[in-house]
Design a protein around this motif. Structure first.
Motif, PDB file in Angstrom:
ATOM      1  N   CYS A   8     -25.335   2.485 -66.182  1.00 23.25           N
ATOM      2  CA  CYS A   8     -23.917   2.780 -66.033  1.00 23.25           C
ATOM      3  C   CYS A   8     -23.292   2.604 -67.416  1.00 23.25           C
ATOM      4  N   THR A   9     -22.021   2.373 -67.488  1.00 21.33           N
ATOM      5  CA  THR A   9     -21.367   2.282 -68.799  1.00 21.33           C
ATOM      6  C   THR A   9     -21.586   0.914 -69.435  1.00 21.33           C
ATOM      7  N   GLY A  10     -21.080  -0.139 -68.810  1.00 25.07           N
ATOM      8  CA  GLY A  10     -21.131  -1.461 -69.417  1.00 25.07           C
ATOM      9  C   GLY A  10     -22.236  -2.370 -68.933  1.00 25.07           C
ATOM     10  N   SER A  45     -19.451 -10.519 -63.928  1.00 22.27           N
ATOM     11  CA  SER A  45     -18.126 -11.088 -63.682  1.00 22.27           C
ATOM     12  C   SER A  45     -18.069 -11.715 -62.289  1.00 22.27           C
ATOM     13  N   TRP A  46     -17.059 -12.495 -62.056  1.00 21.89           N
ATOM     14  CA  TRP A  46     -16.890 -13.102 -60.734  1.00 21.89           C
ATOM     15  C   TRP A  46     -16.671 -12.016 -59.689  1.00 21.89           C
ATOM     16  N   ARG A  47     -16.051 -10.890 -60.073  1.00 19.65           N
ATOM     17  CA  ARG A  47     -15.817  -9.811 -59.110  1.00 19.65           C
ATOM     18  C   ARG A  47     -17.126  -9.129 -58.715  1.00 19.65           C
ATOM     19  N   THR A  48     -18.009  -8.903 -59.677  1.00 17.70           N
ATOM     20  CA  THR A  48     -19.324  -8.325 -59.360  1.00 17.70           C
ATOM     21  C   THR A  48     -20.127  -9.304 -58.516  1.00 17.70           C
ATOM     22  N   ARG A  49     -20.090 -10.570 -58.877  1.00 20.86           N
ATOM     23  CA  ARG A  49     -20.812 -11.595 -58.105  1.00 20.86           C
ATOM     24  C   ARG A  49     -20.306 -11.636 -56.659  1.00 20.86           C
ATOM     25  N   PRO A 139     -15.614   0.368 -60.772  1.00 20.13           N
ATOM     26  CA  PRO A 139     -14.582  -0.555 -60.312  1.00 20.13           C
ATOM     27  C   PRO A 139     -13.966  -1.381 -61.445  1.00 20.13           C
ATOM     28  N   GLY A 140     -14.541  -1.300 -62.640  1.00 19.45           N
ATOM     29  CA  GLY A 140     -14.065  -2.093 -63.772  1.00 19.45           C
ATOM     30  C   GLY A 140     -12.569  -1.936 -63.971  1.00 19.45           C
ATOM     31  N   GLY A 141     -11.895  -3.050 -64.153  1.00 19.75           N
ATOM     32  CA  GLY A 141     -10.449  -3.042 -64.306  1.00 19.75           C
ATOM     33  C   GLY A 141      -9.723  -3.095 -62.977  1.00 19.75           C
ATOM     34  N   GLY A 142     -10.474  -2.960 -61.890  1.00 19.86           N
ATOM     35  CA  GLY A 142      -9.870  -2.994 -60.560  1.00 19.86           C
ATOM     36  C   GLY A 142      -9.874  -4.395 -59.978  1.00 19.86           C
ATOM     37  N   GLU A 143      -9.435  -4.448 -58.745  1.00 21.45           N
ATOM     38  CA  GLU A 143      -9.396  -5.712 -58.007  1.00 21.45           C
ATOM     39  C   GLU A 143     -10.760  -5.987 -57.358  1.00 21.45           C
ATOM     40  N   VAL A 144     -10.945  -7.169 -56.840  1.00 15.57           N
ATOM     41  CA  VAL A 144     -12.213  -7.533 -56.221  1.00 15.57           C
ATOM     42  C   VAL A 144     -12.546  -6.583 -55.069  1.00 15.57           C
ATOM     43  N   ASP A 145     -11.539  -6.114 -54.339  1.00 20.20           N
ATOM     44  CA  ASP A 145     -11.800  -5.176 -53.243  1.00 20.20           C
ATOM     45  C   ASP A 145     -12.414  -3.873 -53.742  1.00 20.20           C
ATOM     46  N   ASP A 146     -12.056  -3.451 -54.960  1.00 24.36           N
ATOM     47  CA  ASP A 146     -12.663  -2.257 -55.546  1.00 24.36           C
ATOM     48  C   ASP A 146     -14.145  -2.480 -55.829  1.00 24.36           C
ATOM     49  N   PHE A 147     -14.490  -3.661 -56.291  1.00 20.69           N
ATOM     50  CA  PHE A 147     -15.879  -4.012 -56.551  1.00 20.69           C
ATOM     51  C   PHE A 147     -16.672  -4.083 -55.243  1.00 20.69           C
ATOM     52  N   ILE A 148     -16.062  -4.645 -54.220  1.00 20.42           N
ATOM     53  CA  ILE A 148     -16.729  -4.752 -52.919  1.00 20.42           C
ATOM     54  C   ILE A 148     -16.975  -3.363 -52.345  1.00 20.42           C
ATOM     55  N   ALA A 149     -15.980  -2.493 -52.430  1.00 23.90           N
ATOM     56  CA  ALA A 149     -16.142  -1.114 -51.942  1.00 23.90           C
ATOM     57  C   ALA A 149     -17.247  -0.401 -52.711  1.00 23.90           C
ATOM     58  N   CYS A 150     -17.300  -0.611 -54.020  1.00 20.34           N
ATOM     59  CA  CYS A 150     -18.353  -0.006 -54.839  1.00 20.34           C
ATOM     60  C   CYS A 150     -19.720  -0.524 -54.412  1.00 20.34           C
TER      61      CYS A 150
END
Length: 166
Positions: A8-10, A45-49, A139-150
């Motif tokens: 992916c990108t990062g 990140s904590w959001r990915t985790r 989902p980068g830059g989004g909220e935790v819900d964006d990461f969960i949806a991804c």
């Protein structure tokens, strides 16, 4: 055994999620994740985790890394999360274009019978026009819900294709 380079990108969310899902579903695969524009050595990140926990996966020891020529050379398949990543491989590593595709394209197009190298060759991936529908939204830059949806989207796609990656 199939060797996959998941990009992916990062190398911070989508490729990490896909790599964790692949490793959990098919331990015989050799999986490396990396990014087209990554800072080496960063933990998730904590959001990915949190997103990974929600889909019952983990990437506890993950550290981000930039794609290297060695990664590309070792991979039977370069699995991208968006068309821009396929375009990057085509530009930076043209010798691998014939074995590089988005996850969504492979879910749709990869046959299930025969050696994976022959099935990939049959798709003529280096000539395929890249299309917007192939992108898994970052989902980068989004909220935790964006990461969960991804994470849910990535896992659902991996579940559709994992048996065809052997």
């Amino acid at each position: 055994m199939t060797s996959l380079l998941v990009i992916c990108t990062g190398n911070a969310a989508r490729s990490v999620m896909a790599g964790a899902a692949l490793a959990a579903r098919e331990p015989s695969l050799t999986i490396v994740t990396a990014g087209t524009f990554s800072v080496d050595g960063q933990p998730i990140s904590w959001r990915t985790r949190e997103a990974l926990q929600r889909v019952e996966l983990s990437a506890r020891n993950h550290r981000s890394q930039q794609i290297t020529p060695e990664h590309v050379a070792a991979a039977d398949l370069v699995l991208a999360m968006a068309p821009e990543h396929v375009a990057w491989i085509r530009r930076e590593h043209p010798h691998a274009a014939h074995r590089t595709a988005t996850l969504k394209r492979l879910v749709r197009d990869l046959p299930s019978d025969g050696p994976i190298t022959e099935r990939l060759d049959g798709l003529a991936l280096h000539t395929v026009a890249l299309e917007p529908w192939e992108e898994i939204i970052d989902p980068g830059g989004g909220e935790v819900d964006d990461f969960i949806a991804c994470a849910h989207e990535v896992v659902a796609l991996i579940d559709q294709i994992v048996d065809r990656l052997r």
